[in-house]
Design a protein around this motif. Structure first.
Motif, PDB file in Angstrom:
ATOM      1  N   GLU A 206      -5.329  -1.502   3.498  1.00 25.13           N
ATOM      2  CA  GLU A 206      -5.543  -2.873   3.032  1.00 25.13           C
ATOM      3  C   GLU A 206      -6.945  -3.074   2.470  1.00 25.13           C
ATOM      4  O   GLU A 206      -7.118  -3.732   1.441  1.00 25.13           O
ATOM      5  N   TRP A 207      -7.965  -2.466   3.129  1.00 26.93           N
ATOM      6  CA  TRP A 207      -9.338  -2.722   2.686  1.00 26.93           C
ATOM      7  C   TRP A 207      -9.599  -2.166   1.291  1.00 26.93           C
ATOM      8  O   TRP A 207     -10.345  -2.768   0.511  1.00 26.93           O
TER       9      TRP A 207
ATOM     10  N   THR B 173       0.834  -1.208   0.000  1.00 25.59           N
ATOM     11  CA  THR B 173       0.000   0.000   0.000  1.00 25.59           C
ATOM     12  C   THR B 173       0.866   1.254   0.000  1.00 25.59           C
ATOM     13  O   THR B 173       1.995   1.253   0.503  1.00 25.59           O
TER      14      THR B 173
ATOM     15  N   LYS C 284      -7.926  -4.472  -1.260  1.00 26.59           N
ATOM     16  CA  LYS C 284      -8.715  -5.694  -1.398  1.00 26.59           C
ATOM     17  C   LYS C 284      -9.919  -5.484  -2.300  1.00 26.59           C
ATOM     18  O   LYS C 284     -10.227  -6.324  -3.157  1.00 26.59           O
TER      19      LYS C 284
ATOM     20  N   ALA D 149      -3.066 -10.458   0.337  1.00 25.57           N
ATOM     21  CA  ALA D 149      -2.490  -9.828   1.533  1.00 25.57           C
ATOM     22  C   ALA D 149      -1.996  -8.451   1.119  1.00 25.57           C
ATOM     23  O   ALA D 149      -1.698  -8.204  -0.055  1.00 25.57           O
ATOM     24  N   ALA D 150      -1.915  -7.544   2.076  1.00 20.32           N
ATOM     25  CA  ALA D 150      -1.455  -6.191   1.783  1.00 20.32           C
ATOM     26  C   ALA D 150      -0.817  -5.594   3.024  1.00 20.32           C
ATOM     27  O   ALA D 150      -1.070  -6.023   4.153  1.00 20.32           O
ATOM     28  N   GLY D 151       0.015  -4.610   2.803  1.00 20.26           N
ATOM     29  CA  GLY D 151       0.672  -3.924   3.910  1.00 20.26           C
ATOM     30  C   GLY D 151       1.604  -2.861   3.388  1.00 20.26           C
ATOM     31  O   GLY D 151       1.883  -2.794   2.182  1.00 20.26           O
TER      32      GLY D 151
END
Length: 504
Positions: A451-452, A427, A455, A479-481
């Motif tokens: 993250e949302w 992100t 997604k 997955a995200a970060g």
């Protein structure tokens, strides 16, 4: 200001039709560019997969009609490509607003030229640019039209010679429309006050006492509409149809809120087309616009005093203070302090009215040449407003959001569902924006900074690419970060920080 039937040979109806096209010309590129903005994506999914959720969330904030309109329109839009039709709906509403404002100004007694220019400016403000660029905001524009219709009905009922039946019918209709506008988007329902200001400045035959009484009657309509909408919302909470949001709280620190409003909100309204959040020369231009607006309005008030006397100057001061307060009253009462352009449409409109009327007053110093100079300055404001509206909406919304979408699409093109790919999204931060300028969560801001959002965007794109798959989200891992993961923990890496490489 005398009323005539034509504007340089163009019938007034023809002028109104031309005003319908002003926002279309300014926002056309933005409307049909491929992009979404932040929760545009989640709204599309929720309308399809969680029927009723959008209505419940919006209704919890007192926006029942907004929730219903948003859910229906997002369901009809269907996907990212369909977002353009929601943006187009906003632009069409803004065109209707411009035409309606022009006709109401003519009815009030404005000369056609300044009336047309002021009406043309209304859909070009930064507030209008947000509504035209953010798909889910299109009902906000509809609330403006409902508020304008409410004023037209109320003013019709208040005119001398109106029978009791017409007067009562006009008032009731206006209250109903005001309530509908409020249940759509509270702050934009107060656009009603802009028309009160525009009519007040040309009521020169009226006494100061008569003007006060006339303003109070209109504010009673506004208050009744707001009160009716509030009562409807409270009834739905009491009946457990909807649950009140924690955001439904009233401000308790009035003095500090007033100081905050004057220092953080009022300058944005006075700056007209200039955008806050600028740096360098642009920041200088912003403050020059603020000071210029204050200077013009001050000179116009002095001219009103010279022409009409204390009653004229008092009428203007009444309008500036009382109507500015009314135009921002909903946001002032709310226990939130987050200045955004989408909440100050009415306040900007009130001050735009006084700037336009002041220019006309100043131009009266020289009956012939002065009037032409005043119209020329107004035309310059509208032209610059149109150019800035196009640039702000396209370069600070459409283009940077389009780049974010393209980066996500690069990763989606690599996906092979048979291998159940592990997709990781790094992100971005707001400092990674590719836009040349940024202002809070509106102009030039980054969507995929959480993250949302990542997604939601990924799911929309995967569903778009693999349209024949029933539930595509089960065929990949997400997955995200904000940090780079271990190399073996993913098959496809989408680095949203790359967008800053395109920054001018």
């Amino acid at each position: 200001m005398e009323t005539t039937r034509t504007l340089r040979g163009v019938p007034l109806a023809g002028t109104a039709v031309l005003l319908l096209l002003v926002p279309l010309c300014s926002y056309w590129e933005t409307v049909f560019h491929r992009f979404g903005f932040r929760d545009d994506y989640s709204i599309l999914r929720e309308a399809r997969e969680e029927p009723g959720k959008i209505l419940r969330v919006c209704s919890s904030q007192g926006r029942i009609l907004y929730g219903w309109l948003l859910e229906m329109s997002a369901r009809a839009a269907g996907d990212i490509e369909g977002l353009c039709w929601m943006r187009l709906a906003s632009v069409v509403c803004l065109g209707v607003l411009a035409a309606a404002v022009f006709l109401l100004l003519i009815r009030a007694g404005w000369h056609p030229a300044p009336a047309a220019l002021l009406a043309a400016f209304m859909p070009l403000t930064p507030s209008a640019q947000v509504l035209s660029s953010w798909a889910i905001c299109w009902p906000h524009a509809l609330a403006l039209v409902l508020a304008t219709a409410a004023f037209a009905l109320a003013d019709w009922g208040m005119r001398p010679g109106s029978g009791r039946l017409l007067r009562v019918g006009g008032w009731l209709g206006a209250v109903v429309l005001m309530a509908a506008a409020t249940l759509t988007y509270q702050s934009n329902s107060l656009f009603y006050v802009v028309l009160v200001a525009a009519t007040l400045v040309v009521r020169r035959e009226d006494t100061f006492k008569g003007s006060v009484q006339w303003v109070v009657r209109h504010l009673c309509v506004v208050g009744a509409g707001l009160g009716a909408a509030f009562a409807v919302s409270q009834l739905t909470f009491a009946a457990h149809v909807f649950t009140a949001s924690p955001r439904m709280r009233f401000e308790t620190h009035w003095v500090s809120k007033a100081i905050w409003t004057v220092t953080n909100v009022l300058p944005d309204a006075l700056a007209m087309s200039a955008l806050d959040g600028a740096r360098g020369a642009a920041a200088v231009g912003y403050w020059l616009m603020v000071l210029g607006a204050v200077g013009v309005i001050s000179a116009g008030t002095v001219m009103e005093y010279r022409r009409i006397g204390p009653a004229g100057a008092g009428r203007w001061l009444l309008g500036m203070v009382a109507l500015s307060g009314a135009a921002y009253s909903v946001s002032f009462l709310a226990a939130e302090r987050f200045p955004t352009y989408r909440t100050i449409y009415a306040l900007t409109g009130v001050w735009s009215v006084f700037v336009a009327a002041a220019l006309v007053n100043i131009g009266s110093l020289l009956p012939e040449r002065g009037r032409k100079v005043a119209i020329g300055v107004l035309a310059g404001l509208v032209l610059s407003g149109a150019l800035l509206a196009r640039w702000h909406s396209f370069e600070l919304f459409a283009v940077p959001q389009g780049r974010e979408l393209q980066l996500m699409e690069e990763g989606v093109r690599k996906a092979v569902l048979a291998k159940r790919p592990r997709i990781f999204v790094i992100t971005a931060t707001q400092d990674d924006s590719s836009a040349p300028r940024r202002y809070r969560d509106e102009f030039g801001s980054v969507s995929i900074d959480a993250e949302w959002v990542a997604k939601e965007v990924l799911k929309s794109l995967m569903k778009e690419r693999f349209s024949g798959t029933a539930d595509v989200s089960k065929l990949y891992q997400f997955a995200a970060g904000p940090k780079v993961p271990e190399p073996k923990s993913y098959d496809i890496l989408i680095d949203m920080r790359r967008m800053r490489e395109a920054r001018p």
